[in-house]
Design an enzyme around this catalytic site. Structure first.
Site, PDB file in Angstrom:
ATOM      1  N   PRO A  95       2.302-148.804 -80.842  1.00 26.50           N
ATOM      2  CA  PRO A  95       2.043-148.327 -79.490  1.00 26.50           C
ATOM      3  C   PRO A  95       0.906-147.223 -79.291  1.00 26.50           C
ATOM      4  O   PRO A  95       0.719-146.534 -80.077  1.00 26.50           O
ATOM      5  CB  PRO A  95       3.312-148.019 -78.914  1.00 26.50           C
ATOM      6  CG  PRO A  95       4.488-148.393 -79.982  1.00 26.50           C
ATOM      7  CD  PRO A  95       3.767-148.371 -81.215  1.00 26.50           C
ATOM      8  N   GLU A  96       0.148-147.372 -78.276  1.00 24.88           N
ATOM      9  CA  GLU A  96      -0.896-146.374 -77.953  1.00 24.88           C
ATOM     10  C   GLU A  96      -0.491-145.473 -76.824  1.00 24.88           C
ATOM     11  O   GLU A  96       0.894-145.663 -76.315  1.00 24.88           O
ATOM     12  CB  GLU A  96      -2.185-147.138 -77.471  1.00 24.88           C
ATOM     13  CG  GLU A  96      -2.587-147.919 -78.627  1.00 24.88           C
ATOM     14  CD  GLU A  96      -4.057-148.595 -78.308  1.00 24.88           C
ATOM     15  OE1 GLU A  96      -4.841-147.906 -77.635  1.00 24.88           O
ATOM     16  OE2 GLU A  96      -4.268-150.019 -78.927  1.00 24.88           O
TER      17      GLU A  96
END
Length: 285
Positions: A2-3
């Site tokens: 995830p960012e």
């Protein structure tokens, strides 16, 4: 992945489930999931969760000060940092729920009302890490100490100065966590596309107007993604188990494959800094 938007969404959905909870116990089920610098997770027992936040791609569980009775010699962590990496998830379960096959850490919690619940850190590919840390431990962690500014907080002048000092490709610069924190493949691509900039172009070559345009696009893309709970390409789920929806706005698709949302021409696949990127050769300069 995830960012930044995904980690921000996890923090927002986890916060109401664990805030003010007392950590009654914590256990590591896979030793490799504990950061080498971390204090033993047992030191979290008896601590209350004050808040849940984020720094770059790191999820941060902030702890309230130790209650009276602990001796000054005892090392007390101030927070629990969780690096989700590719497939890490944090979700709350009912008391007595057994760990799953991919559960790496277990935290037993008690709410102010006396209800009990379990927080699991699950990680299918086992690349994620947890770190129970004091301020001194955080400063000894190179990744934390060298994190760049937050993209949603940085100003135009500071952002332009960062780009001017880098001769690498724009996308490579955006991916560098020492330059700016939290940006990965998805949002670098989307921001450059929205700004109409070729990801292969040197960062130092941007004019002041182009730098402002890129920063505005970056902030807009991140805020829109956060509003849609991030992007679920494969594994990502928030703390409620829900998927994100921002990936539905990446491009339009027809019989010829992905096409530019501006001009309708086919998108071109290229590689920048060893990563696949899709761009429009007509719209991006």
């Amino acid at each position: 992945m995830p960012e930044l938007p995904e980690v921000e969404t996890v923090a927002r959905t986890l916060r109401p489930q664990v805030q003010e909870c007392l950590i009654e116990g914590a256990e590591v089920l896979r030793s490799g999931s504990l950061h080498p610098l971390s204090l033993p997770l047992a030191t979290l027992a008896g601590r209350r969760i004050a808040d849940v936040g984020r720094r770059g791609k790191l999820l941060l569980v902030h702890l309230a000060p130790p209650e009276s009775g602990r001796t000054p010699e005892e090392t007390a962590p101030d927070l629990l940092a969780v690096h989700l990496r590719m497939t890490g998830r944090l979700m709350v379960y009912a008391p007595g729920t057994p760990p799953g096959s991919h559960t790496r850490c277990v935290f037993d919690l008690r709410t102010p009302d006396g209800d009990r619940r379990r927080l699991f850190f699950d990680d299918t590919r086992a690349f994620g890490l947890v770190l129970a840390a004091t301020p001194e431990i955080l400063q000894a962690w190179d990744f934390w100490r060298e994190l760049g500014p937050e993209p949603l907080e940085i100003g135009e002048r500071e952002f332009a100065a960062l780009l001017r000092s880098r001769g690498a490709a724009l996308k490579a610069v955006l991916l560098d966590q020492k330059v700016i924190a939290g940006i990965g493949n998805i949002y670098a691509d989307e921001s450059l596309f929205q700004a109409g900039l070729d990801p292969r172009r040197k960062a130092s070559s941007l004019s002041p107007a182009q730098s402002r345009c890129l920063l505005a696009a970056l902030k807009d893309v991140l805020r829109r993604s956060i509003a849609q709970c991030g992007s679920s390409i494969r594994d990502y789920r928030d703390a409620n188990g829900d998927v994100g929806a921002f990936q539905n706005s990446f491009a339009v698709y027809g019989r010829g494959g992905a096409a530019c949302v501006r001009c309708g021409r086919p998108l071109q696949k290229i590689r920048v800094a060893g990563r696949a990127t899709v761009c429009c050769p007509h719209c991006q300069k």
